[in-house]
Design a protein around this motif. Structure first.
Motif, PDB file in Angstrom:
ATOM      1  N   UNK A  67     -13.976  16.415 -18.574  1.00 32.35           N
ATOM      2  CA  UNK A  67     -12.660  15.981 -18.111  1.00 32.35           C
ATOM      3  C   UNK A  67     -12.727  14.471 -17.927  1.00 32.35           C
ATOM      4  N   UNK A  68     -11.865  13.775 -18.672  1.00 29.89           N
ATOM      5  CA  UNK A  68     -11.862  12.318 -18.666  1.00 29.89           C
ATOM      6  C   UNK A  68     -10.916  11.785 -17.595  1.00 29.89           C
ATOM      7  N   UNK A  69     -11.088  10.531 -17.251  1.00 32.35           N
ATOM      8  CA  UNK A  69     -10.286   9.916 -16.187  1.00 32.35           C
ATOM      9  C   UNK A  69      -8.795  10.016 -16.440  1.00 32.35           C
ATOM     10  N   UNK A  70      -8.388  10.030 -17.708  1.00 34.83           N
ATOM     11  CA  UNK A  70      -6.965  10.112 -18.030  1.00 34.83           C
ATOM     12  C   UNK A  70      -6.443  11.553 -18.006  1.00 34.83           C
ATOM     13  N   UNK A  71      -7.329  12.510 -17.645  1.00 29.64           N
ATOM     14  CA  UNK A  71      -6.933  13.910 -17.561  1.00 29.64           C
ATOM     15  C   UNK A  71      -7.186  14.708 -18.820  1.00 29.64           C
ATOM     16  N   UNK A  72      -7.569  14.034 -19.886  1.00 27.44           N
ATOM     17  CA  UNK A  72      -7.860  14.729 -21.140  1.00 27.44           C
ATOM     18  C   UNK A  72      -9.064  15.642 -20.957  1.00 27.44           C
ATOM     19  N   UNK A  73      -9.027  16.816 -21.599  1.00 32.96           N
ATOM     20  CA  UNK A  73     -10.092  17.811 -21.505  1.00 32.96           C
ATOM     21  C   UNK A  73     -10.668  18.036 -22.896  1.00 32.96           C
ATOM     22  N   UNK A  74     -11.987  18.121 -22.981  1.00 39.05           N
ATOM     23  CA  UNK A  74     -12.648  18.358 -24.257  1.00 39.05           C
ATOM     24  C   UNK A  74     -13.840  19.288 -24.055  1.00 39.05           C
ATOM     25  N   UNK A  75     -14.171  19.998 -25.092  1.00 39.91           N
ATOM     26  CA  UNK A  75     -15.371  20.833 -25.095  1.00 39.91           C
ATOM     27  C   UNK A  75     -16.450  20.234 -25.987  1.00 39.91           C
ATOM     28  N   UNK A  76     -16.222  19.023 -26.447  1.00 44.69           N
ATOM     29  CA  UNK A  76     -17.138  18.358 -27.369  1.00 44.69           C
ATOM     30  C   UNK A  76     -17.940  17.263 -26.667  1.00 44.69           C
ATOM     31  N   UNK A  77     -19.260  17.414 -26.601  1.00 43.20           N
ATOM     32  CA  UNK A  77     -20.077  16.342 -26.023  1.00 43.20           C
ATOM     33  C   UNK A  77     -19.877  15.007 -26.736  1.00 43.20           C
ATOM     34  N   UNK A  78     -19.600  15.061 -28.041  1.00 40.57           N
ATOM     35  CA  UNK A  78     -19.414  13.835 -28.806  1.00 40.57           C
ATOM     36  C   UNK A  78     -18.237  13.015 -28.289  1.00 40.57           C
ATOM     37  N   UNK A  79     -17.204  13.675 -27.787  1.00 44.00           N
ATOM     38  CA  UNK A  79     -16.064  12.957 -27.214  1.00 44.00           C
ATOM     39  C   UNK A  79     -16.466  12.148 -25.982  1.00 44.00           C
ATOM     40  N   UNK A  80     -17.556  12.554 -25.344  1.00 45.89           N
ATOM     41  CA  UNK A  80     -18.059  11.856 -24.159  1.00 45.89           C
ATOM     42  C   UNK A  80     -19.209  10.910 -24.501  1.00 45.89           C
ATOM     43  N   UNK A  81     -19.447  10.705 -25.800  1.00 51.59           N
ATOM     44  CA  UNK A  81     -20.519   9.813 -26.223  1.00 51.59           C
ATOM     45  C   UNK A  81     -21.893  10.458 -26.160  1.00 51.59           C
ATOM     46  N   UNK A  82     -21.941  11.777 -26.155  1.00 49.05           N
ATOM     47  CA  UNK A  82     -23.195  12.524 -26.092  1.00 49.05           C
ATOM     48  C   UNK A  82     -23.372  13.300 -27.392  1.00 49.05           C
ATOM     49  N   UNK A  83     -24.432  14.097 -27.483  1.00 52.88           N
ATOM     50  CA  UNK A  83     -24.646  14.920 -28.664  1.00 52.88           C
ATOM     51  C   UNK A  83     -24.677  16.397 -28.280  1.00 52.88           C
ATOM     52  N   UNK A  84     -24.241  17.229 -29.205  1.00 53.05           N
ATOM     53  CA  UNK A  84     -24.311  18.678 -29.031  1.00 53.05           C
ATOM     54  C   UNK A  84     -25.738  19.148 -29.262  1.00 53.05           C
ATOM     55  N   UNK A  85     -26.052  20.281 -28.667  1.00 54.11           N
ATOM     56  CA  UNK A  85     -27.371  20.875 -28.867  1.00 54.11           C
ATOM     57  C   UNK A  85     -27.489  21.311 -30.326  1.00 54.11           C
ATOM     58  N   UNK A  86     -28.595  20.977 -30.982  1.00 53.99           N
ATOM     59  CA  UNK A  86     -28.762  21.359 -32.386  1.00 53.99           C
ATOM     60  C   UNK A  86     -28.728  22.877 -32.561  1.00 53.99           C
ATOM     61  N   UNK A  87     -28.181  23.315 -33.689  1.00 57.01           N
ATOM     62  CA  UNK A  87     -28.091  24.745 -33.990  1.00 57.01           C
ATOM     63  C   UNK A  87     -29.464  25.413 -33.941  1.00 57.01           C
TER      64      UNK A  87
END
Length: 103
Positions: A67-87
């Protein structure tokens, strides 16, 4: 600041938590398994945001959730500048699905 809803027992969340260690100025994490008030806050978000529609259809919890400061919600770590766990990381036995396969 980005708020992350997750659980310490979720392998995908643990992957994210490792990336944000020492970055308290950028991220705060809320463990939804730590207290019922945390779970209720997450469920309110999950019940009212279309971001979770696919998760609910497939029976996923929808964590980690960002949940970002502007209220936007995401399920993607990449949107937060992170990486998803490899498959291939699911091959290590860490699983969240009820059938024991993956997350």
């Amino acid at each position: 600041m980005i708020t992350i809803y997750g659980m310490k027992t979720c392998p995908d969340c643990v992957w994210v938590y490792e990336q944000i260690a020492g970055r308290q100025a950028e991220f705060t994490s809320i463990d939804i398994g730590e207290h019922v008030k945390n779970l209720k806050a997450f469920l309110k978000l999950r019940d009212n945001s279309p971001v979770f529609d696919e998760c609910k259809e497939k029976g996923y919890a929808g964590i980690p959730c960002f949940v970002f400061e502007d209220g936007r919600v995401s399920l993607s770590p990449e949107d937060a500048g992170l990486t998803s766990r490899p498959e291939d990381a699911t091959a290590t036995g860490a699983a969240c699905k009820l059938d024991g396969t993956g997350c």
